[in-house]
Design a protein around this motif. Structure first.
Motif, mmCIF file in Angstrom:
data_model
loop_
_atom_site.group_PDB
_atom_site.id
_atom_site.type_symbol
_atom_site.label_atom_id
_atom_site.label_comp_id
_atom_site.label_asym_id
_atom_site.label_seq_id
_atom_site.Cartn_x
_atom_site.Cartn_y
_atom_site.Cartn_z
ATOM 1 N N PRO A 1 21.534 70.652 1.088
ATOM 2 C CA PRO A 1 20.696 69.454 1.180
ATOM 3 C C PRO A 1 20.816 68.602 -0.083
ATOM 4 N N VAL A 2 20.996 67.294 0.104
ATOM 5 C CA VAL A 2 21.047 66.377 -1.040
ATOM 6 C C VAL A 2 19.645 65.799 -1.231
ATOM 7 N N ILE A 3 19.142 65.917 -2.465
ATOM 8 C CA ILE A 3 17.776 65.493 -2.809
ATOM 9 C C ILE A 3 17.900 64.555 -3.995
ATOM 10 N N LYS A 4 17.860 63.252 -3.741
ATOM 11 C CA LYS A 4 18.097 62.323 -4.854
ATOM 12 C C LYS A 4 17.378 61.005 -4.621
ATOM 13 N N GLY A 5 17.445 60.164 -5.639
ATOM 14 C CA GLY A 5 16.866 58.818 -5.533
ATOM 15 C C GLY A 5 15.364 58.885 -5.301
ATOM 16 N N GLY B 1 14.044 60.325 -2.988
ATOM 17 C CA GLY B 1 13.842 61.438 -2.055
ATOM 18 C C GLY B 1 13.895 60.937 -0.622
ATOM 19 N N TYR B 2 14.825 60.014 -0.365
ATOM 20 C CA TYR B 2 15.027 59.466 0.983
ATOM 21 C C TYR B 2 13.711 58.956 1.595
ATOM 22 N N GLY B 3 12.808 58.505 0.715
ATOM 23 C CA GLY B 3 11.521 57.983 1.191
ATOM 24 C C GLY B 3 10.406 59.015 1.161
ATOM 25 N N VAL C 1 24.513 69.272 -9.598
ATOM 26 C CA VAL C 1 24.302 67.876 -10.013
ATOM 27 C C VAL C 1 25.519 67.071 -9.557
ATOM 28 N N LEU C 2 25.288 66.054 -8.727
ATOM 29 C CA LEU C 2 26.407 65.305 -8.134
ATOM 30 C C LEU C 2 27.083 64.355 -9.117
ATOM 31 N N THR C 3 26.306 63.722 -9.979
ATOM 32 C CA THR C 3 26.906 62.820 -10.971
ATOM 33 C C THR C 3 27.671 63.655 -11.983
ATOM 34 N N LYS D 1 37.235 56.260 -4.842
ATOM 35 C CA LYS D 1 37.506 55.798 -6.206
ATOM 36 C C LYS D 1 36.216 55.669 -7.037
ATOM 37 N N ARG D 2 35.335 56.660 -6.901
ATOM 38 C CA ARG D 2 34.144 56.609 -7.755
ATOM 39 C C ARG D 2 34.331 57.532 -8.951
ATOM 40 N N HIS D 3 34.473 58.812 -8.696
ATOM 41 C CA HIS D 3 34.712 59.771 -9.772
ATOM 42 C C HIS D 3 35.757 60.752 -9.280
ATOM 43 N N LEU E 1 34.908 67.031 -2.891
ATOM 44 C CA LEU E 1 35.547 65.872 -2.259
ATOM 45 C C LEU E 1 34.451 64.950 -1.751
ATOM 46 N N HIS E 2 34.327 63.784 -2.372
ATOM 47 C CA HIS E 2 33.321 62.808 -1.936
ATOM 48 C C HIS E 2 34.031 61.727 -1.147
ATOM 49 N N LEU E 3 33.894 61.779 0.167
ATOM 50 C CA LEU E 3 34.644 60.887 1.053
ATOM 51 C C LEU E 3 33.802 59.669 1.429
ATOM 52 N N PRO E 4 34.471 58.583 1.868
ATOM 53 C CA PRO E 4 33.700 57.385 2.231
ATOM 54 C C PRO E 4 32.825 57.632 3.465
ATOM 55 N N LEU E 5 31.950 56.679 3.722
ATOM 56 C CA LEU E 5 31.013 56.801 4.848
ATOM 57 C C LEU E 5 31.717 56.467 6.150
ATOM 58 N N GLY E 6 31.951 57.483 6.955
ATOM 59 C CA GLY E 6 32.462 57.345 8.307
ATOM 60 C C GLY E 6 33.424 56.207 8.595
ATOM 61 N N VAL F 1 32.101 69.288 0.325
ATOM 62 C CA VAL F 1 32.503 68.026 0.949
ATOM 63 C C VAL F 1 31.277 67.159 1.245
ATOM 64 N N SER F 2 31.512 65.846 1.259
ATOM 65 C CA SER F 2 30.478 64.893 1.658
ATOM 66 C C SER F 2 31.065 63.975 2.707
ATOM 67 N N HIS F 3 30.252 63.662 3.716
ATOM 68 C CA HIS F 3 30.598 62.671 4.742
ATOM 69 C C HIS F 3 31.728 63.084 5.668
ATOM 70 N N LEU F 4 31.786 64.359 5.992
ATOM 71 C CA LEU F 4 32.595 64.787 7.142
ATOM 72 C C LEU F 4 31.632 64.937 8.319
ATOM 73 N N GLN G 1 28.714 71.740 2.846
ATOM 74 C CA GLN G 1 28.526 70.362 3.287
ATOM 75 C C GLN G 1 27.300 69.742 2.619
ATOM 76 N N ARG G 2 27.552 68.739 1.807
ATOM 77 C CA ARG G 2 26.465 68.063 1.082
ATOM 78 C C ARG G 2 25.938 66.921 1.946
ATOM 79 N N ILE G 3 24.707 67.033 2.390
ATOM 80 C CA ILE G 3 24.177 66.086 3.372
ATOM 81 C C ILE G 3 22.760 65.651 3.002
ATOM 82 N N GLY G 4 22.546 64.330 2.987
ATOM 83 C CA GLY G 4 21.199 63.802 2.771
ATOM 84 C C GLY G 4 20.690 63.066 3.999
ATOM 85 N N THR G 5 21.264 61.892 4.252
ATOM 86 C CA THR G 5 20.762 60.999 5.303
ATOM 87 C C THR G 5 20.648 61.683 6.670
ATOM 88 N N GLU G 6 21.708 62.349 7.091
ATOM 89 C CA GLU G 6 21.687 62.968 8.428
ATOM 90 C C GLU G 6 20.605 64.049 8.520
HETATM 91 C C1 LIG Z 1 24.431 60.794 -2.065
HETATM 92 C C2 LIG Z 1 25.586 61.711 -1.936
HETATM 93 C C3 LIG Z 1 25.703 62.513 -0.799
HETATM 94 C C4 LIG Z 1 24.730 62.435 0.348
HETATM 95 O O1 LIG Z 1 24.983 61.276 1.077
HETATM 96 P P1 LIG Z 1 24.274 61.007 2.477
HETATM 97 O O2 LIG Z 1 25.034 59.859 3.033
HETATM 98 O O3 LIG Z 1 22.845 60.681 2.200
HETATM 99 O O4 LIG Z 1 24.421 62.253 3.293
HETATM 100 C C5 LIG Z 1 26.745 63.395 -0.730
HETATM 101 N N1 LIG Z 1 27.646 63.495 -1.737
HETATM 102 C C6 LIG Z 1 27.567 62.741 -2.844
HETATM 103 C C7 LIG Z 1 28.578 62.913 -3.920
HETATM 104 C C8 LIG Z 1 26.546 61.809 -2.984
HETATM 105 O O5 LIG Z 1 26.460 61.061 -4.085
#
Ligand SMILES: *Cc1c(COP(=O)(O)O)cnc(C)c1O
Length: 351
Positions: free
Chosen positions: A28-32, A34-36, A75-77, A124-126, A152-157, A187-190, A209-214
């Motif tokens: 679970p991704v917990i950031k910003g 806290g997704y509201g 820590v993602l950053t 192309k972020r990090h 691997l931080h992939l683009p959004l869909g 991985v993110s965004h698979l 699988q790192r997932i927040g929004t879904e």
């Molecule tokens: C924010 C973030 C996520 C989570 O993204 P969602 O679209 O909310 O699932 C996953 N990976 C990285 C590296 C992020 O910065």
């Protein structure tokens, strides 16, 4: 009370369990904001889900999460020497993302750090280049740094999906010697199907699988934001109102509702000034019409209503044309907001 996020508790928890079941190796991704919901609430929910690791965005977010959840903290950053975690957080729980050799060297001198090595993607972020990843893996092995896997931080869909890119990048992970038995790839965004396929192609690896929004926001029907009606005033065409003493072009009602810029309401709202051309371009960006009105996120009678003027700090003035039923003071109206950009005053979870 002011702006409140109402959660159908049974439905939301059922959705969380469902995602955890469908997404093997969920992180679970917990950031910003806290997704509201707020960081602390999500940390407790992650504990309730029983996951072994959660991801925070930044070191500054660790404090609110670390004492409500007792597993590992990714820590993602990427780690930077000018942004160290608070000393109160047990370093043994921390997994740092690393994307530069100099940071890996600096970390290697600080006890026995746990790191995830991030590989650059089309985002192309990090991330390391493929060659940088090989160097980093070799350096870590030689200097007692515990490598917890590759990120691997992939683009959004994108329309073509992310599987092809993930598989191409995996050849670099293999080349760096980071695909050994039991090694992890974060991985993110698979999609769920893509993650399953990746796991099948690399059965020796653990796909995390790192997932927040879904996860947190995936069942919108379980979530509503509502604002209180604080006041209402019948107004005639030509009357002045508001901070700028503007004149109304129509008769109706000015409704004062809770929720303003401090909550993240309507920050893109126009000032109402400017020539037609700049208004038209603002309209394209912020949803303002040609006569300078901006749609608000407040709905009355099933429709989003126009702001009478840009939102104030904690309240907004919304215009209801004659003929629309005016809600009573104390009633609530639905507010359609972006959860990740809204700071509610309270979260109420039913059940
Ligand atoms: C924010 C973030 C996520 C989570 O993204 P969602 O679209 O909310 O699932 C996953 N990976 C990285 C590296 C992020 O910065």
């Amino acid at each position: 009370m002011s702006l409140v996020l109402h959660v159908d508790g049974d439905r939301w928890r059922a959705h969380l369990r469902d995602v955890a079941a469908k997404r093997a190796g969920l992180v679970p991704v917990i950031k910003g904001n806290g997704y509201g919901f707020g960081l602390g609430r999500l940390a407790r929910k992650a504990a309730w889900l029983g996951v072994d690791v959660v991801a925070v965005g930044t070191t500054a977010e660790l404090g609110e999460v670390a004492n409500r959840y007792d597993g590992d903290l990714l820590v993602l950053t990427p780690w930077r020497s000018f942004d160290l975690p608070d000393a109160s957080i047990d370093p043994a729980r921390l997994i740092h993302t690393v994307d530069r050799i100099e940071d890996l060297q600096a970390l290697a001198g600080s006890g026995s750090p746990r790191v995830v090595l991030e590989l650059m993607t089309s985002m192309k972020r990090h991330g390391f280049t493929p060659r940088g990843l090989r160097e980093a893996a070799a350096y870590a092995a030689a200097h007692g740094v515990r490598v917890e896997g590759t990120a691997l931080h992939l683009p959004l869909g994108p329309p073509e999906g992310n599987l092809a890119e993930a598989e191409t990048l995996m050849t670099e992970v293999v080349a760096a010697g980071l695909a050994t038995e039991g090694a992890r790839v974060w991985v993110s965004h698979l999609t769920a199907a893509e993650a399953t396929t990746l796991a099948q192609r690399f059965p020796e690896l653990q796909v995390r699988q790192r997932i927040g929004t879904e996860l947190w926001l995936g069942d919108r029907g379980a979530l509503t934001v509502r604002a209180h009606v604080l006041d209402s005033h019948p107004v005639e065409r030509g009357e002045t109102f508001g901070y700028r003493g503007r004149k109304l072009t129509r008769s109706g009602t000015i409704l004062i509702v809770s929720g303003g810029t401090a909550h993240g309401i309507g920050l893109e709202a126009p000032t109402g000034a400017g020539d037609l051309r700049s208004r038209a371009s603002t309209a394209a960006r912020g949803g303002m019409d040609a006569v300078g009105r901006a749609k608000s996120p407040f709905t009355v009678g099933g429709k989003a209503r126009y702001f009478a003027e840009p939102p104030h700090m904690q309240a907004s003035m919304v215009f209801l044309p004659t003929g629309v039923d005016v809600p009573e003071i104390g009633e609530t109206v639905e507010v359609r907001v972006r959860f990740t950009a809204t700071n509610v005053d309270a979260v109420e979870i039913s059940g």
